[in-house]
Design an enzyme around this catalytic site. Structure first.
Site, PDB file in Angstrom:
ATOM      1  N   GLU A  60      -5.198   1.762   2.416  1.00 15.61           N
ATOM      2  CA  GLU A  60      -5.053   0.647   3.348  1.00 15.61           C
ATOM      3  C   GLU A  60      -5.233   1.095   4.788  1.00 15.61           C
ATOM      4  O   GLU A  60      -5.783   0.362   5.619  1.00 15.61           O
ATOM      5  CB  GLU A  60      -3.672   0.003   3.177  1.00 15.61           C
ATOM      6  CG  GLU A  60      -3.475  -1.306   3.959  1.00 15.61           C
ATOM      7  CD  GLU A  60      -2.881  -1.123   5.350  1.00 15.61           C
ATOM      8  OE1 GLU A  60      -2.726  -2.127   6.061  1.00 15.61           O
ATOM      9  OE2 GLU A  60      -2.571   0.037   5.740  1.00 15.61           O
ATOM     10  N   GLU A  61      -4.775   2.301   5.106  1.00 18.49           N
ATOM     11  CA  GLU A  61      -4.785   2.754   6.492  1.00 18.49           C
ATOM     12  C   GLU A  61      -6.188   3.016   7.036  1.00 18.49           C
ATOM     13  O   GLU A  61      -6.354   3.185   8.242  1.00 18.49           O
ATOM     14  CB  GLU A  61      -3.923   4.016   6.639  1.00 18.49           C
ATOM     15  CG  GLU A  61      -2.437   3.809   6.380  1.00 18.49           C
ATOM     16  CD  GLU A  61      -1.744   2.985   7.453  1.00 18.49           C
ATOM     17  OE1 GLU A  61      -2.408   2.592   8.435  1.00 18.49           O
ATOM     18  OE2 GLU A  61      -0.534   2.735   7.310  1.00 18.49           O
ATOM     19  N   ASP A  85       5.906   3.413   6.606  1.00 20.96           N
ATOM     20  CA  ASP A  85       4.684   2.598   6.533  1.00 20.96           C
ATOM     21  C   ASP A  85       3.710   3.334   5.610  1.00 20.96           C
ATOM     22  O   ASP A  85       3.058   4.272   6.038  1.00 20.96           O
ATOM     23  CB  ASP A  85       4.105   2.428   7.938  1.00 20.96           C
ATOM     24  CG  ASP A  85       2.809   1.639   7.974  1.00 20.96           C
ATOM     25  OD1 ASP A  85       2.425   1.044   6.942  1.00 20.96           O
ATOM     26  OD2 ASP A  85       2.164   1.630   9.029  1.00 20.96           O
ATOM     27  N   ASP A 128       4.461  -5.394   3.580  1.00 18.69           N
ATOM     28  CA  ASP A 128       4.131  -4.334   4.529  1.00 18.69           C
ATOM     29  C   ASP A 128       5.251  -4.243   5.559  1.00 18.69           C
ATOM     30  O   ASP A 128       6.323  -4.816   5.361  1.00 18.69           O
ATOM     31  CB  ASP A 128       2.770  -4.618   5.190  1.00 18.69           C
ATOM     32  CG  ASP A 128       2.011  -3.345   5.560  1.00 18.69           C
ATOM     33  OD1 ASP A 128       2.622  -2.445   6.162  1.00 18.69           O
ATOM     34  OD2 ASP A 128       0.801  -3.257   5.257  1.00 18.69           O
ATOM     35  N   HIS A 172       0.840  -1.214   0.000  1.00 15.52           N
ATOM     36  CA  HIS A 172       0.000   0.000   0.000  1.00 15.52           C
ATOM     37  C   HIS A 172       0.866   1.252   0.000  1.00 15.52           C
ATOM     38  O   HIS A 172       1.949   1.288   0.586  1.00 15.52           O
ATOM     39  CB  HIS A 172      -1.014  -0.021   1.149  1.00 15.52           C
ATOM     40  CG  HIS A 172      -0.493   0.261   2.526  1.00 15.52           C
ATOM     41  ND1 HIS A 172      -0.343   1.543   3.020  1.00 15.52           N
ATOM     42  CD2 HIS A 172      -0.137  -0.567   3.539  1.00 15.52           C
ATOM     43  CE1 HIS A 172       0.082   1.493   4.272  1.00 15.52           C
ATOM     44  NE2 HIS A 172       0.226   0.215   4.607  1.00 15.52           N
TER      45      HIS A 172
END
Length: 362
Positions: free
Chosen positions: A219-220, A186, A242, A74
């Protein structure tokens, strides 16, 4: 594309990773990072495309046979969204993703406004003005605001609108020992590894099967980008890339998390939602090529895009490869670039080991 970040100790970011980290992209607003990813993909991929949610795909046809492999990382980062402009010109905010509000106080931010970037800082009530139990209470997001220096609502509203988003203003900082601190590791790391692994597959002349890299959006907050992109790509097997918690810092319980210190290589997940054949294939690829790795057990969901991808259509055989990361969802995330390299090498090796006609039924 931005130049690699360097320091006197020699730490250097790969150019694509540097470009991805320079581009802001919270959930739903990933365009700048997505465009950098697509531009790099066009240098070698057979097909590059985006979709209406902001996800990106790049394809190397190779043998063009099933099973089709998707490599998913992502591309969004956690951020903030403006909910209100006060009479004094302060911006009230809500979270886009999982913030711990106490790490936000005093941070510099960049608001992505219609007419360009607007710098600001996150303010809260100073300790000198706090009374009684206020000093013992962890601040909540509703206690905080962004201050862009405006004198009143009119001056602020001339620059920022409700619904504009903000990210931490923190350029990548090379550290000693091949490590880097930055916002958005991230999961720009996962998006980078997905495309870098695909590049290595293309450089090898393609795999026996078709390989598609996906830089998924949102994604978050919802896993939405991976869900829709996987539906469109129709993979038979997928490797989701990830980050996971590095366990070499105070407070990390190795009995709960396993042992994944910085510098230990790729982290291969094993658990109920992970296809056994994919896990074993990743381990075999790591051992064949001497790629360092550890194993992470996932008792239920993985907390990654795999939770959406493995349920797509009639089901997708999924594996998860993670990069150890210190201080996840904080402005000072730290990664060891050797672990990033291990993950890229592992995913590429796994892709090149797949054979046409290979099946994944349990």
């Amino acid at each position: 594309m931005t130049a690699p970040a360097r320091n006197p100790g020699g730490t250097e970011l790969p150019p694509l990773l540097a470009a991805l980290l320079a581009a802001p992209g919270p959930p739903g607003y990933e365009e700048r990072a997505a465009h950098a990813w697509r531009a790099a993909a066009r240098e070698f991929a057979d097909d590059v495309a985006g979709d209406v949610l902001g996800s990106s795909t790049a394809r190397v046809r190779g043998g063009g046979e099933r099973p089709r492999l998707a490599i998913v990382g992502h591309i969004d980062e956690i951020g903030l969204i403006v909910t209100h402009i006060t009479d004094r010109g302060l911006l009230r905010i809500a979270a886009l993703g999982g913030w711990d509000p106490q790490v936000l106080v005093g941070q510099r931010v960049t608001v992505l406004a219609r007419d360009g970037e607007v710098p600001g800082v996150i303010g809260g009530k100073p300790r000198h003005l706090q009374r009684g139990d206020e000093r013992k209470r962890v601040p909540e997001l509703r206690d905080l605001h962004i201050d862009i220096g405006a004198s009143d609502r009119e001056e602020a509203a001339a620059r920022v609108r409700v619904g504009d988003v903000a990210v931490i203003a923190a350029d990548p900082q090379p550290l000693v020992g091949g490590r880097v601190a930055s916002r958005a590791l991230d999961n720009r790391l996962g998006a980078y590894v997905a495309l870098e692994a695909l590049r290595r597959v293309a450089e090898a002349g393609g795999a026996d099967v078709e390989v598609v890299a996906i830089a998924s959006a949102q994604e978050e907050i919802t896993f939405a980008g991976a869900r829709t992109a996987a539906y469109a790509v129709e993979p038979d097997v997928a490797v989701i890339v990830d980050v996971t918690h590095a366990t070499d810092v105070p407070g990390a319980d190795e009995g709960e998390l396993g042992s994944h210190p910085l510098g230990s290589g790729a982290v291969i997940a094993r658990g109920a939602t992970i296809a056994p054949a994919v896990f074993e294939g990743l381990v075999a690829a790591a051992e064949k090529h001497g790629i360092p790795y550890t194993v992470e057990a996932t008792a239920r969901s993985t907390g990654t895009d795999a939770d959406a991808v493995h349920l797509t259509r009639s089901g997708v055989a999924c594996g998860v490869v993670s990069i150890p990361l210190r201080y996840m969802h904080q402005p000072v995330e730290i990664v060891d670039l050797a672990d990033v390299e291990a993950c890229a090498a592992l995913v590429a090796a796994y892709a090149l080991a797949l054979r046409r006609g290979q099946r994944f039924e349990r």
